[in-house]
Design a protein around this motif. Structure first.
Motif, PDB file in Angstrom:
ATOM      1  N   GLY A   1      37.811 -30.119  20.101  1.00 11.14           N
ATOM      2  CA  GLY A   1      39.099 -30.770  20.348  1.00 11.14           C
ATOM      3  C   GLY A   1      38.979 -32.244  20.707  1.00 11.14           C
ATOM      4  O   GLY A   1      39.971 -32.865  21.085  1.00 11.14           O
ATOM      5  N   VAL A   2      37.770 -32.789  20.580  1.00 10.41           N
ATOM      6  CA  VAL A   2      37.544 -34.207  20.928  1.00 10.41           C
ATOM      7  C   VAL A   2      37.614 -35.043  19.652  1.00 10.41           C
ATOM      8  O   VAL A   2      36.951 -34.728  18.662  1.00 10.41           O
ATOM      9  CB  VAL A   2      36.168 -34.382  21.609  1.00 10.41           C
ATOM     10  CG1 VAL A   2      35.842 -35.852  21.814  1.00 10.41           C
ATOM     11  CG2 VAL A   2      36.133 -33.620  22.927  1.00 10.41           C
ATOM     12  N   GLY A   3      38.424 -36.097  19.670  1.00 13.27           N
ATOM     13  CA  GLY A   3      38.572 -36.981  18.515  1.00 13.27           C
ATOM     14  C   GLY A   3      37.224 -37.578  18.133  1.00 13.27           C
ATOM     15  O   GLY A   3      36.556 -38.190  18.964  1.00 13.27           O
ATOM     16  N   SER A   4      36.811 -37.382  16.877  1.00 10.32           N
ATOM     17  CA  SER A   4      35.486 -37.861  16.458  1.00 10.32           C
ATOM     18  C   SER A   4      35.425 -39.377  16.493  1.00 10.32           C
ATOM     19  O   SER A   4      36.253 -40.056  15.900  1.00 10.32           O
ATOM     20  CB  SER A   4      35.173 -37.381  15.036  1.00 10.32           C
ATOM     21  OG  SER A   4      33.985 -38.009  14.591  1.00 10.32           O
ATOM     22  N   PRO A   5      34.400 -39.926  17.161  1.00 11.05           N
ATOM     23  CA  PRO A   5      34.230 -41.380  17.158  1.00 11.05           C
ATOM     24  C   PRO A   5      33.823 -41.906  15.777  1.00 11.05           C
ATOM     25  O   PRO A   5      33.824 -43.111  15.556  1.00 11.05           O
ATOM     26  CB  PRO A   5      33.090 -41.623  18.169  1.00 11.05           C
ATOM     27  CG  PRO A   5      32.763 -40.314  18.778  1.00 11.05           C
ATOM     28  CD  PRO A   5      33.396 -39.229  17.967  1.00 11.05           C
ATOM     29  N   HIS A   6      33.465 -40.984  14.864  1.00 16.62           N
ATOM     30  CA  HIS A   6      33.025 -41.415  13.521  1.00 16.62           C
ATOM     31  C   HIS A   6      34.163 -41.364  12.510  1.00 16.62           C
ATOM     32  O   HIS A   6      33.908 -41.470  11.306  1.00 16.62           O
ATOM     33  CB  HIS A   6      31.892 -40.511  13.013  1.00 16.62           C
ATOM     34  CG  HIS A   6      30.841 -40.222  14.033  1.00 16.62           C
ATOM     35  ND1 HIS A   6      30.026 -41.191  14.570  1.00 16.62           N
ATOM     36  CD2 HIS A   6      30.485 -39.064  14.638  1.00 16.62           C
ATOM     37  CE1 HIS A   6      29.209 -40.635  15.456  1.00 16.62           C
ATOM     38  NE2 HIS A   6      29.478 -39.354  15.524  1.00 16.62           N
TER      39      HIS A   6
ATOM     40  N   TYR B   1      42.166 -40.171  19.539  1.00 21.18           N
ATOM     41  CA  TYR B   1      41.022 -40.858  18.935  1.00 21.18           C
ATOM     42  C   TYR B   1      40.667 -42.057  19.811  1.00 21.18           C
ATOM     43  O   TYR B   1      41.448 -42.457  20.682  1.00 21.18           O
ATOM     44  CB  TYR B   1      41.363 -41.331  17.517  1.00 21.18           C
ATOM     45  CG  TYR B   1      41.413 -40.207  16.508  1.00 21.18           C
ATOM     46  CD1 TYR B   1      40.252 -39.558  16.107  1.00 21.18           C
ATOM     47  CD2 TYR B   1      42.631 -39.793  15.951  1.00 21.18           C
ATOM     48  CE1 TYR B   1      40.291 -38.529  15.174  1.00 21.18           C
ATOM     49  CE2 TYR B   1      42.684 -38.763  15.019  1.00 21.18           C
ATOM     50  CZ  TYR B   1      41.498 -38.139  14.632  1.00 21.18           C
ATOM     51  OH  TYR B   1      41.542 -37.111  13.716  1.00 21.18           O
ATOM     52  N   GLU B   2      39.495 -42.637  19.516  1.00 24.65           N
ATOM     53  CA  GLU B   2      39.045 -43.774  20.328  1.00 24.65           C
ATOM     54  C   GLU B   2      40.003 -44.965  20.244  1.00 24.65           C
ATOM     55  O   GLU B   2      40.058 -45.778  21.157  1.00 24.65           O
ATOM     56  CB  GLU B   2      37.640 -44.204  19.893  1.00 24.65           C
ATOM     57  CG  GLU B   2      36.559 -43.367  20.555  1.00 24.65           C
ATOM     58  CD  GLU B   2      35.147 -43.816  20.187  1.00 24.65           C
ATOM     59  OE1 GLU B   2      34.984 -44.430  19.112  1.00 24.65           O
ATOM     60  OE2 GLU B   2      34.230 -43.543  20.981  1.00 24.65           O
ATOM     61  N   ASP B   3      40.763 -45.070  19.134  1.00 23.41           N
ATOM     62  CA  ASP B   3      41.694 -46.206  18.998  1.00 23.41           C
ATOM     63  C   ASP B   3      43.003 -45.970  19.761  1.00 23.41           C
ATOM     64  O   ASP B   3      43.921 -46.784  19.686  1.00 23.41           O
ATOM     65  CB  ASP B   3      41.969 -46.505  17.519  1.00 23.41           C
ATOM     66  CG  ASP B   3      42.789 -45.408  16.841  1.00 23.41           C
ATOM     67  OD1 ASP B   3      43.159 -44.406  17.509  1.00 23.41           O
ATOM     68  OD2 ASP B   3      43.066 -45.558  15.628  1.00 23.41           O
TER      69      ASP B   3
ATOM     70  N   ARG C   1      24.592 -34.376  29.823  1.00 24.98           N
ATOM     71  CA  ARG C   1      25.259 -35.329  28.925  1.00 24.98           C
ATOM     72  C   ARG C   1      26.556 -34.739  28.397  1.00 24.98           C
ATOM     73  O   ARG C   1      26.634 -33.544  28.123  1.00 24.98           O
ATOM     74  CB  ARG C   1      24.356 -35.680  27.747  1.00 24.98           C
ATOM     75  CG  ARG C   1      23.315 -36.745  28.074  1.00 24.98           C
ATOM     76  CD  ARG C   1      22.954 -37.552  26.840  1.00 24.98           C
ATOM     77  NE  ARG C   1      22.663 -36.729  25.678  1.00 24.98           N
ATOM     78  CZ  ARG C   1      23.510 -36.547  24.674  1.00 24.98           C
ATOM     79  NH1 ARG C   1      24.700 -37.120  24.668  1.00 24.98           N
ATOM     80  NH2 ARG C   1      23.170 -35.782  23.656  1.00 24.98           N
ATOM     81  N   PHE C   2      27.569 -35.592  28.244  1.00 25.92           N
ATOM     82  CA  PHE C   2      28.874 -35.148  27.736  1.00 25.92           C
ATOM     83  C   PHE C   2      29.178 -35.835  26.418  1.00 25.92           C
ATOM     84  O   PHE C   2      28.566 -36.821  26.058  1.00 25.92           O
ATOM     85  CB  PHE C   2      29.984 -35.445  28.746  1.00 25.92           C
ATOM     86  CG  PHE C   2      29.544 -35.302  30.178  1.00 25.92           C
ATOM     87  CD1 PHE C   2      29.032 -34.103  30.631  1.00 25.92           C
ATOM     88  CD2 PHE C   2      29.608 -36.367  31.062  1.00 25.92           C
ATOM     89  CE1 PHE C   2      28.603 -33.952  31.934  1.00 25.92           C
ATOM     90  CE2 PHE C   2      29.184 -36.233  32.369  1.00 25.92           C
ATOM     91  CZ  PHE C   2      28.678 -35.025  32.807  1.00 25.92           C
ATOM     92  N   GLN C   3      30.212 -35.291  25.767  1.00 25.05           N
ATOM     93  CA  GLN C   3      30.603 -35.811  24.464  1.00 25.05           C
ATOM     94  C   GLN C   3      31.368 -37.130  24.623  1.00 25.05           C
ATOM     95  O   GLN C   3      32.335 -37.170  25.395  1.00 25.05           O
ATOM     96  CB  GLN C   3      31.559 -34.786  23.849  1.00 25.05           C
ATOM     97  CG  GLN C   3      31.379 -34.490  22.422  1.00 25.05           C
ATOM     98  CD  GLN C   3      32.382 -33.448  21.979  1.00 25.05           C
ATOM     99  OE1 GLN C   3      33.009 -32.747  22.782  1.00 25.05           O
ATOM    100  NE2 GLN C   3      32.547 -33.345  20.690  1.00 25.05           N
ATOM    101  N   PRO C   4      30.962 -38.185  23.912  1.00 25.04           N
ATOM    102  CA  PRO C   4      31.755 -39.413  23.976  1.00 25.04           C
ATOM    103  C   PRO C   4      33.202 -39.152  23.546  1.00 25.04           C
ATOM    104  O   PRO C   4      33.429 -38.374  22.616  1.00 25.04           O
ATOM    105  CB  PRO C   4      31.066 -40.353  22.972  1.00 25.04           C
ATOM    106  CG  PRO C   4      29.787 -39.716  22.591  1.00 25.04           C
ATOM    107  CD  PRO C   4      29.814 -38.291  23.011  1.00 25.04           C
ATOM    108  N   ASN C   5      34.133 -39.760  24.220  1.00 29.57           N
ATOM    109  CA  ASN C   5      35.575 -39.633  23.958  1.00 29.57           C
ATOM    110  C   ASN C   5      36.156 -38.315  24.476  1.00 29.57           C
ATOM    111  O   ASN C   5      37.349 -38.072  24.312  1.00 29.57           O
ATOM    112  CB  ASN C   5      35.911 -39.818  22.467  1.00 29.57           C
ATOM    113  CG  ASN C   5      37.344 -40.252  22.247  1.00 29.57           C
ATOM    114  OD1 ASN C   5      37.902 -40.976  23.073  1.00 29.57           O
ATOM    115  ND2 ASN C   5      37.959 -39.819  21.171  1.00 29.57           N
TER     116      ASN C   5
END
Ligand SMILES: *Cc1c(COP(=O)(O)O)cnc(C)c1O
Length: 377
Positions: A143-148, A175-177, A279-283
């Motif tokens: 459920g985390v917006g992909s940084p890619h 998302y990151e944006d 470690r955690f998932q970015p975003n």
């Protein structure tokens, strides 16, 4: 019956029974229980309103059927030897929806930092097998917006491949944006299953900036009927009934507050566990917090953490372990080249731990989880 766990992995919150009874009476009076009735229409519009970005939305009976419909309407019917690029580090419904449409999954590896499908892994596959690849089935992992996402869009444009995005656990994630999940690719799908942050027990939705695609999905999910109730194309029943739609309308109220509750739990965990080397998932901080997933330094540490949680009667998981290519069905049915080179997937899935996050999680539950993990050291 008492819960076997002091802290269960999932504890969904629903609208008070009194409100649901009120809706039920209204539905009874209207004598419309399904077939895209007034509640469903209202819920679809409310979902579109929540997501903004000028998106069009239709509901589904569940997330899997939403995905099945999206694949059918975006990539068309599959054929022997046609593949969709997708990671093995996701939920089993993703490749299953591809297979029911006549495609086979071609597993791309994940990025070691983000645990999301890796565009560079996809590029390697495309260079060798472009002719066989019909599209990209991209989950926003956990459920985390992909940084890619931007990189995937560029890759898709370069190779002229459509993208269907599975945001099943990410309704309300960003998302990151800073844009909400729902507006990228040809469409994005969501699940409203009881395990997801936004739930109506069973249900799903498809969001797209293309109104024709949404219309086509609605037709597909209603037996392929046209306005004259003549079957124009092969369809099935994927409609959301009126009662769950009414529950969805109730659930949207207060959703932002419930998300704020989940965020607090996330922040408490993150603060406690960052210093212990997890470690955690970015975003992940900008997600609706399906759960709290962290990567341990070693697989041995992961086992110790899970053991301690179980002993403290905290229900934990390790999404997605085993990764899909180790499930017996895929071991038996996948070509070797589809699954052979997934080192990051194998590594991360062996070290992952998922902790419970609830909407209204009492402080002592959070402390119980943190203590059980910290005790390992
Ligand atoms: C939950 C989930 C699904 C399936 O949704 P249902 O509503 O349970 O059918 C599909 N894909 C992913 C990534 C999920 O997490």
């Amino acid at each position: 019956m008492l819960d076997e766990y002091l802290v269960p992995f999932i504890r969904p919150s629903f609208p008070p029974a009194g409100q649901i009874v009120h809706d039920l009476k209204e539905i009874e009076a209207s004598n419309r229980f399904s077939n895209y009735g007034p509640k469903e229409l209202q819920f679809s519009l409310a979902l579109a309103d929540f997501l903004g970005q000028g998106l069009h939305v239709t509901t589904s009976a569940n997330g899997t059927l939403a995905l099945l419909s999206a694949i059918q309407c975006v990539f068309g019917e599959g054929a022997h030897g046609k593949y969709l690029l997708t990671p093995s580090f996701t939920f089993i419904a993703v490749p299953q929806a591809a297979i029911w449409n006549g495609y086979r999954p071609w597993f791309v590896d994940i990025d070691l930092i983000s645990w999301q499908a890796s565009p560079s892994s996809a590029r390697r596959i495309l260079k060798s097998g472009r002719g066989a690849i019909a599209g990209i089935l991209l989950p926003n992992v956990l459920g985390v917006g992909s940084p890619h996402i931007r990189e995937w869009e560029l890759l898709a444009a370069e190779w002229e491949l459509p993208i269907v995005i599975d945001s099943a656990a990410g309704f309300g994630s960003f998302y990151e944006d800073g844009s909400l999940l729902g507006g990228r690719g040809s469409c994005e799908i969501f699940s409203f299953h009881a395990t997801k942050p936004f739930t109506i027990a069973e249900g799903g939705a498809i969001a797209s900036n293309n109104p024709n695609l949404v219309k086509e999905v609605r037709q597909l999910q209603n037996f392929g009927f046209d306005e004259m109730r003549l079957c124009e194309r092969l369809g099935f029943n994927g409609k959301l009934a009126e009662i769950p739609a009414a529950i969805g309308l109730r659930q949207l109220q207060g959703f932002k507050d419930r998300l704020a509750g989940r965020r607090k739990v996330f922040e408490s965990y993150a603060k406690a566990f960052a210093s212990l080397g997890f470690r955690f998932q970015p975003n992940a901080e900008a997600s609706s917090h399906f759960c709290f997933t962290m990567c341990c330094e070693t697989a041995e540490l992961k086992s110790a953490v899970l053991f301690n949680l179980e002993r403290a009667r905290v229900q934990a998981r390790d999404y997605y372990n085993p990764p899909l290519h180790h499930h017996p069905y895929f071991v038996a049915n996948a070509d070797q080249e589809q699954i052979s080179c997934l080192p990051a997937t194998d590594d991360i899935s062996s070290r992952i731990v998922s902790l419970p996050i609830h909407d209204h999680m009492p402080a002592h539950d959070i402390e119980l989880v943190i203590e059980a993990v910290s005790e390992v050291f």
